[in-house]
Motif scaffolding. Structure first.
Motif, PDB file in Angstrom:
ATOM      1  N   ALA A   1     -75.910 -25.866 -54.210  1.00 30.33           N
ATOM      2  CA  ALA A   1     -75.869 -26.730 -55.389  1.00 30.33           C
ATOM      3  C   ALA A   1     -74.458 -27.249 -55.658  1.00 30.33           C
ATOM      4  N   ASP A   2     -73.460 -26.407 -55.423  1.00 27.91           N
ATOM      5  CA  ASP A   2     -72.072 -26.823 -55.649  1.00 27.91           C
ATOM      6  C   ASP A   2     -71.605 -27.814 -54.584  1.00 27.91           C
ATOM      7  N   ILE A   3     -72.078 -27.620 -53.344  1.00 25.64           N
ATOM      8  CA  ILE A   3     -71.723 -28.558 -52.274  1.00 25.64           C
ATOM      9  C   ILE A   3     -72.348 -29.920 -52.548  1.00 25.64           C
ATOM     10  N   ILE A   4     -73.593 -29.912 -52.974  1.00 31.71           N
ATOM     11  CA  ILE A   4     -74.281 -31.163 -53.297  1.00 31.71           C
ATOM     12  C   ILE A   4     -73.582 -31.879 -54.450  1.00 31.71           C
ATOM     13  N   ALA A   5     -73.175 -31.116 -55.451  1.00 27.45           N
ATOM     14  CA  ALA A   5     -72.470 -31.717 -56.592  1.00 27.45           C
ATOM     15  C   ALA A   5     -71.158 -32.349 -56.142  1.00 27.45           C
ATOM     16  N   ARG A   6     -70.481 -31.725 -55.185  1.00 22.00           N
ATOM     17  CA  ARG A   6     -69.238 -32.284 -54.660  1.00 22.00           C
ATOM     18  C   ARG A   6     -69.506 -33.612 -53.954  1.00 22.00           C
ATOM     19  N   ALA A   7     -70.571 -33.666 -53.161  1.00 21.58           N
ATOM     20  CA  ALA A   7     -70.910 -34.898 -52.455  1.00 21.58           C
ATOM     21  C   ALA A   7     -71.292 -36.008 -53.435  1.00 21.58           C
ATOM     22  N   GLU A   8     -72.077 -35.661 -54.438  1.00 21.96           N
ATOM     23  CA  GLU A   8     -72.485 -36.665 -55.425  1.00 21.96           C
ATOM     24  C   GLU A   8     -71.276 -37.216 -56.164  1.00 21.96           C
ATOM     25  N   ALA A   9     -70.338 -36.344 -56.513  1.00 17.87           N
ATOM     26  CA  ALA A   9     -69.135 -36.791 -57.217  1.00 17.87           C
ATOM     27  C   ALA A   9     -68.271 -37.670 -56.326  1.00 17.87           C
ATOM     28  N   HIS A  10     -68.152 -37.305 -55.060  1.00 18.59           N
ATOM     29  CA  HIS A  10     -67.316 -38.077 -54.136  1.00 18.59           C
ATOM     30  C   HIS A  10     -67.864 -39.489 -53.931  1.00 18.59           C
ATOM     31  N   PHE A  11     -69.165 -39.588 -53.727  1.00 20.70           N
ATOM     32  CA  PHE A  11     -69.757 -40.886 -53.420  1.00 20.70           C
ATOM     33  C   PHE A  11     -70.214 -41.647 -54.667  1.00 20.70           C
ATOM     34  N   GLY A  12     -70.209 -40.973 -55.815  1.00 20.41           N
ATOM     35  CA  GLY A  12     -70.624 -41.634 -57.049  1.00 20.41           C
ATOM     36  C   GLY A  12     -72.069 -42.076 -57.032  1.00 20.41           C
ATOM     37  N   LYS A  13     -72.894 -41.327 -56.339  1.00 22.00           N
ATOM     38  CA  LYS A  13     -74.299 -41.699 -56.208  1.00 22.00           C
ATOM     39  C   LYS A  13     -75.143 -40.433 -56.214  1.00 22.00           C
ATOM     40  N   PRO A  14     -76.038 -40.292 -57.190  1.00 23.76           N
ATOM     41  CA  PRO A  14     -76.864 -39.081 -57.244  1.00 23.76           C
ATOM     42  C   PRO A  14     -77.902 -39.051 -56.121  1.00 23.76           C
ATOM     43  N   LEU A  15     -78.218 -37.866 -55.693  1.00 19.36           N
ATOM     44  CA  LEU A  15     -79.258 -37.688 -54.682  1.00 19.36           C
ATOM     45  C   LEU A  15     -80.636 -37.725 -55.333  1.00 19.36           C
ATOM     46  N   PRO A  16     -81.669 -37.975 -54.558  1.00 14.92           N
ATOM     47  CA  PRO A  16     -83.023 -38.065 -55.142  1.00 14.92           C
ATOM     48  C   PRO A  16     -83.435 -36.758 -55.808  1.00 14.92           C
ATOM     49  N   GLU A  17     -84.281 -36.856 -56.792  1.00 18.61           N
ATOM     50  CA  GLU A  17     -84.804 -35.671 -57.468  1.00 18.61           C
ATOM     51  C   GLU A  17     -85.524 -34.782 -56.458  1.00 18.61           C
TER      52      GLU A  17
ATOM     53  N   ASN B   1     -84.086 -29.068 -49.565  1.00 13.22           N
ATOM     54  CA  ASN B   1     -83.088 -28.553 -48.626  1.00 13.22           C
ATOM     55  C   ASN B   1     -83.163 -27.039 -48.513  1.00 13.22           C
ATOM     56  N   ARG B   2     -83.307 -26.364 -49.659  1.00 11.34           N
ATOM     57  CA  ARG B   2     -83.392 -24.902 -49.639  1.00 11.34           C
ATOM     58  C   ARG B   2     -84.604 -24.429 -48.833  1.00 11.34           C
ATOM     59  N   ALA B   3     -85.733 -25.085 -49.027  1.00 10.89           N
ATOM     60  CA  ALA B   3     -86.947 -24.677 -48.325  1.00 10.89           C
ATOM     61  C   ALA B   3     -86.808 -24.852 -46.815  1.00 10.89           C
ATOM     62  N   ILE B   4     -86.246 -25.984 -46.409  1.00 17.99           N
ATOM     63  CA  ILE B   4     -86.081 -26.232 -44.971  1.00 17.99           C
ATOM     64  C   ILE B   4     -85.059 -25.270 -44.372  1.00 17.99           C
ATOM     65  N   THR B   5     -83.949 -25.059 -45.077  1.00 21.03           N
ATOM     66  CA  THR B   5     -82.922 -24.144 -44.575  1.00 21.03           C
ATOM     67  C   THR B   5     -83.468 -22.724 -44.449  1.00 21.03           C
ATOM     68  N   LYS B   6     -84.239 -22.311 -45.432  1.00 16.69           N
ATOM     69  CA  LYS B   6     -84.849 -20.980 -45.385  1.00 16.69           C
ATOM     70  C   LYS B   6     -85.716 -20.829 -44.142  1.00 16.69           C
ATOM     71  N   ALA B   7     -86.534 -21.831 -43.870  1.00 19.25           N
ATOM     72  CA  ALA B   7     -87.407 -21.774 -42.697  1.00 19.25           C
ATOM     73  C   ALA B   7     -86.597 -21.754 -41.403  1.00 19.25           C
ATOM     74  N   LEU B   8     -85.545 -22.562 -41.346  1.00 16.60           N
ATOM     75  CA  LEU B   8     -84.717 -22.615 -40.144  1.00 16.60           C
ATOM     76  C   LEU B   8     -83.994 -21.289 -39.892  1.00 16.60           C
ATOM     77  N   VAL B   9     -83.469 -20.692 -40.957  1.00 20.89           N
ATOM     78  CA  VAL B   9     -82.761 -19.415 -40.803  1.00 20.89           C
ATOM     79  C   VAL B   9     -83.722 -18.328 -40.352  1.00 20.89           C
ATOM     80  N   ARG B  10     -84.918 -18.332 -40.883  1.00 23.28           N
ATOM     81  CA  ARG B  10     -85.897 -17.316 -40.480  1.00 23.28           C
ATOM     82  C   ARG B  10     -86.341 -17.510 -39.044  1.00 23.28           C
ATOM     83  N   GLU B  11     -86.293 -18.745 -38.578  1.00 22.36           N
ATOM     84  CA  GLU B  11     -86.678 -19.027 -37.198  1.00 22.36           C
ATOM     85  C   GLU B  11     -85.532 -18.783 -36.230  1.00 22.36           C
TER      86      GLU B  11
END
Length: 228
Positions: free
Chosen positions: A55-71, A77-87
């Motif tokens: 969440a903090d990394i995403i906030a840094r990116a949003e602040a840098h680019f001045g553009k919010p990410l989609p809701e 991202n968390r769900a996909i990362t969780k699946a990838l780490v488990r695999e």
């Protein structure tokens, strides 16, 4: 200079210390962000962010680019990362063997959530070795780089922070442990660690660095009774 107090508790970070998962999460987040922001700028924006919560990394990116990410971007991202780490996630080479050789109570303190932490300990066959407890970001108000997680682990163990030794890979985690008043060993052996990272940790005040887990037992033994 007075001798350092003897070490009574070993505390390990999880991602990048126990399980080689940071590289998996880092690659996926970079790819996901590149769908919304200029890919050629992301490397600079994300430099040095490992160890932070997503969440903090995403906030840094949003602040840098001045553009919010989609809701829902964070949750997806968390769900996909969780699946990838488990695999794909594998234990850091030699970590179980190293920790089984060290005759100190062990705690784990991670910016991951409790579910991810429990999985990592199981994958690494370390659940029973973690005698003091596994402490996750959802147990404190302020995650790393704040010292709260490490102070919580020390409090639960009934050990003064000055008698705790921490193994960390990230500047975020090292900052948390040093702020808590603990000694820190920097681990440089995970897949995501850049060549210059050792110097980054040294500049923070981390005096002991290792590149392989096989080095950990001897270093802990030398440090636990106040030796440098």
């Amino acid at each position: 200079m007075p001798p350092k107090p003897p070490i009574e508790l070993l505390i390990c970070d999880c991602d990048g210390v126990l399980i080689d998962s940071e590289i998996i999460a880092e690659h996926h987040l970079h790819s996901a962000l590149a769908e919304h922001y200029p890919a050629h700028e992301l490397e600079v924006v994300l430099a040095g962010t490992f160890g932070l919560q997503t969440a903090d990394i995403i906030a840094r990116a949003e602040a840098h680019f001045g553009k919010p990410l989609p809701e829902g971007f964070l949750e997806k991202n968390r769900a996909i990362t969780k699946a990838l780490v488990r695999e794909q996630g594998q234990p850091i080479a030699g970590v179980r063997e190293a920790l089984m050789q060290i005759d100190l109570p062990l705690a784990v303190a991670s910016n991951s959530n409790a579910d991810a932490l429990a999985f990592a300990l199981q994958r690494c066959e370390l659940t029973e070795r973690v005698t003091v407890g596994a402490f996750s970001a959802d147990q404190v108000e302020r995650p790393k780089p704040a010292p709260d997680l490490y102070l919580l682990a020390a409090e639960r163990a009934g050990v003064d922070p000055s008698r705790c030794l921490v193994v960390e890979d990230s500047a975020t985690g090292a900052t948390a442990a040093l702020t808590a008043g603990m000694q820190v060993i920097g681990f440089l052996g995970a897949s995501h660690i850049p060549p210059e990272h050792g110097e980054t940790l040294r500049q923070l005040g981390v005096h002991h660095l290792i590149g392989r887990m096989s080095e950990l037992p001897a270093l802990v033994q030398s440090l636990r009774h106040g030796s440098d």
